[in-house]
Design an enzyme around this catalytic site. Structure first.
Site, PDB file in Angstrom:
ATOM      1  N   ASP A  33       0.812  -1.224   0.000  1.00 64.80           N
ATOM      2  CA  ASP A  33       0.000   0.000   0.000  1.00 64.80           C
ATOM      3  C   ASP A  33       0.840   1.265   0.000  1.00 64.80           C
ATOM      4  OD1 ASP A  33       0.790  -0.799   2.622  1.00 64.80           O
ATOM      5  OD2 ASP A  33      -0.669   0.566   3.504  1.00 64.80           O
ATOM      6  N   HIS A  38       3.711   6.418   0.832  1.00 68.69           N
ATOM      7  CA  HIS A  38       5.057   6.978   0.754  1.00 68.69           C
ATOM      8  C   HIS A  38       5.378   7.549  -0.625  1.00 68.69           C
ATOM      9  CE1 HIS A  38       6.093   3.843   4.113  1.00 68.69           C
ATOM     10  NE2 HIS A  38       5.328   4.830   4.553  1.00 68.69           N
ATOM     11  N   ASP A  42       9.677   4.900  -1.766  1.00 68.21           N
ATOM     12  CA  ASP A  42      10.075   3.514  -1.515  1.00 68.21           C
ATOM     13  C   ASP A  42      10.329   2.722  -2.784  1.00 68.21           C
ATOM     14  OD1 ASP A  42       9.940   3.849   1.194  1.00 68.21           O
ATOM     15  OD2 ASP A  42       7.985   2.889   1.441  1.00 68.21           O
ATOM     16  N   TRP A 167      -4.886  -1.463  10.513  1.00 72.36           N
ATOM     17  CA  TRP A 167      -3.601  -0.835  10.803  1.00 72.36           C
ATOM     18  C   TRP A 167      -3.890   0.159  11.938  1.00 72.36           C
ATOM     19  CZ3 TRP A 167      -4.451  -3.400   6.525  1.00 72.36           C
ATOM     20  CH2 TRP A 167      -3.457  -3.693   5.600  1.00 72.36           C
ATOM     21  N   TYR A 169      -2.332   2.853  14.294  1.00 74.34           N
ATOM     22  CA  TYR A 169      -1.139   3.656  14.509  1.00 74.34           C
ATOM     23  C   TYR A 169      -1.433   4.882  15.365  1.00 74.34           C
ATOM     24  CZ  TYR A 169       0.991   0.995  10.669  1.00 74.34           C
ATOM     25  OH  TYR A 169       1.489   0.003   9.877  1.00 74.34           O
ATOM     26  N   LYS A 200      -2.628  -4.613  12.974  1.00 79.68           N
ATOM     27  CA  LYS A 200      -1.240  -4.387  12.567  1.00 79.68           C
ATOM     28  C   LYS A 200      -0.697  -3.189  13.335  1.00 79.68           C
ATOM     29  CE  LYS A 200       1.429  -3.241   8.363  1.00 79.68           C
ATOM     30  NZ  LYS A 200       1.735  -1.803   8.519  1.00 79.68           N
ATOM     31  N   ASN A 202       3.040  -1.052  14.930  1.00 82.22           N
ATOM     32  CA  ASN A 202       4.485  -0.868  14.835  1.00 82.22           C
ATOM     33  C   ASN A 202       5.173  -1.674  15.918  1.00 82.22           C
ATOM     34  OD1 ASN A 202       4.887   0.922  12.620  1.00 82.22           O
ATOM     35  ND2 ASN A 202       4.089   2.601  13.851  1.00 82.22           N
ATOM     36  N   GLY A 229       6.708  -4.392   9.127  1.00 80.24           N
ATOM     37  CA  GLY A 229       8.087  -4.736   8.802  1.00 80.24           C
ATOM     38  C   GLY A 229       9.053  -3.596   9.058  1.00 80.24           C
ATOM     39  N   GLY A 230       8.555  -2.349   8.966  1.00 79.70           N
ATOM     40  CA  GLY A 230       9.383  -1.199   9.292  1.00 79.70           C
ATOM     41  C   GLY A 230      10.371  -0.833   8.199  1.00 79.70           C
ATOM     42  N   GLY A 257       6.687  -4.801   3.681  1.00 78.76           N
ATOM     43  CA  GLY A 257       6.566  -4.115   2.405  1.00 78.76           C
ATOM     44  C   GLY A 257       7.893  -3.844   1.751  1.00 78.76           C
TER      45      GLY A 257
END
Length: 295
Positions: A33, A38, A42, A167, A169, A200, A202, A229-230, A257
């Site tokens: 995603d 980003h 990336d 997700w 966060y 999900k 961090n 995954g960071g 990712g």
């Protein structure tokens, strides 16, 4: 079996859940995603495979590697899944770019598509869409809007027998440390309260992160906790951290990712297979490294 899955859809839900988790309750999610989140940061630059410049690289990886599912936006599924119909998909229903910083405005990411539209895409094309995903930014002054959308999304997805991943966060001007273990545990608990099948989060900071993540695993309860995954890191260090997340923390999987797709196709497939082996097959980090090296 969540009680909000109607009797007529319970077989569908269980088939989706079992397929996603290799029949073992653990999820290796290939997260794609970031095309929105980003922008192109990336996908182009030093140390990133040139193959990663085009969206189909993501689909080719998902088609060839061992994964639980590939998470990406509705539009990309509609444009590429005809050539990759066997890929198991999670459709991400909200996303935002990183251009608007928290100092400028509190984070807000609203739903792009309705769950019913995802179900239509699946039925009309025979795609392996297993579930849907959504991001909530806890701590934002707009969190109430996202919480309501997430709750309704979970309920509607379950009506179609789809698995849900949230997700969660913490992010906003009032959030001092997004990776504080106690705060992450709180976010996991909110995901459980929303009825998600997976949440999900961090991975916490610090050398004792694997131990401290246990609080979040307990807070999630029957909602499976998976870790982001960071940032990009070495393969051996990544696999060892993943092993600790599963076998020390008690997490049920990962969402990876850029550590996957920034590699060439061959290397990305080998890396996915190694990650899947640790996540689902109980491989050690050393065994997974052999899979990564040898294919």
């Amino acid at each position: 079996m969540p009680l909000d899955v109607p009797p007529a859809e319970r077989r569908e839900f269980m088939d989706n859940y079992s397929s996603l988790t290799g029949g073992k309750g653990r999820l290796m999610l290939f997260a794609g995603d970031q095309k929105v989140e980003h922008l192109n940061d990336d996908f182009h630059g030093e140390g990133i495979s040139e193959e990663d410049g085009g969206p189909e690289h993501l689909f080719r990886i998902a088609d060839r590697a061992r994964i639980g599912a590939f998470a990406t936006q509705f539009g990309l599924v509609a444009r590429y899944a005809m050539d990759h119909p066997d890929v198991p998909y999670i459709v991400k229903l909200n996303s935002k770019t990183h251009l608007v910083r928290t100092e400028q405005a509190e984070p807000l990411s609203l739903q792009w598509m309705e769950v019913d539209q995802v179900a239509e895409l699946k039925a009309e094309n025979g795609l392996r869409i297993m579930g849907v995903g959504y991001t909530v930014y806890l701590g934002s002054e707009h969190e109430a809007v996202m919480l309501r959308e997430a709750a309704q999304l979970v309920r509607r997805a379950h009506r179609h027998g789809l698995v849900t991943i949230l997700w969660m966060y913490p992010r906003g001007k009032g959030v001092a440390d997004e990776k504080d273990p106690h705060l992450i545990a709180g976010a996991a608990g909110v995901g459980a309260a929303l009825g998600a099948d997976f949440v999900k989060v961090n991975y916490p900071r610090g050398e004792d992160a694997a131990e401290r993540l246990r609080e979040a695993v307990r807070a999630a309860g029957r909602t499976g906790l998976i870790c982001s995954g960071g940032e990009r890191m070495g393969v051996e260090a990544f696999l060892q951290r993943l092993h600790d997340q599963v076998h020390i923390s008690g997490a049920v999987g990962n969402a990876t990712g850029r550590n996957v797709h920034q590699k060439s196709l061959d290397e990305a497939v080998r890396f996915c297979n190694a990650v899947y082996a640790v996540t689902v097959d109980d491989a050690t980090a050393e065994e997974a490294m052999r899979i990564y090296r040898d294919g």
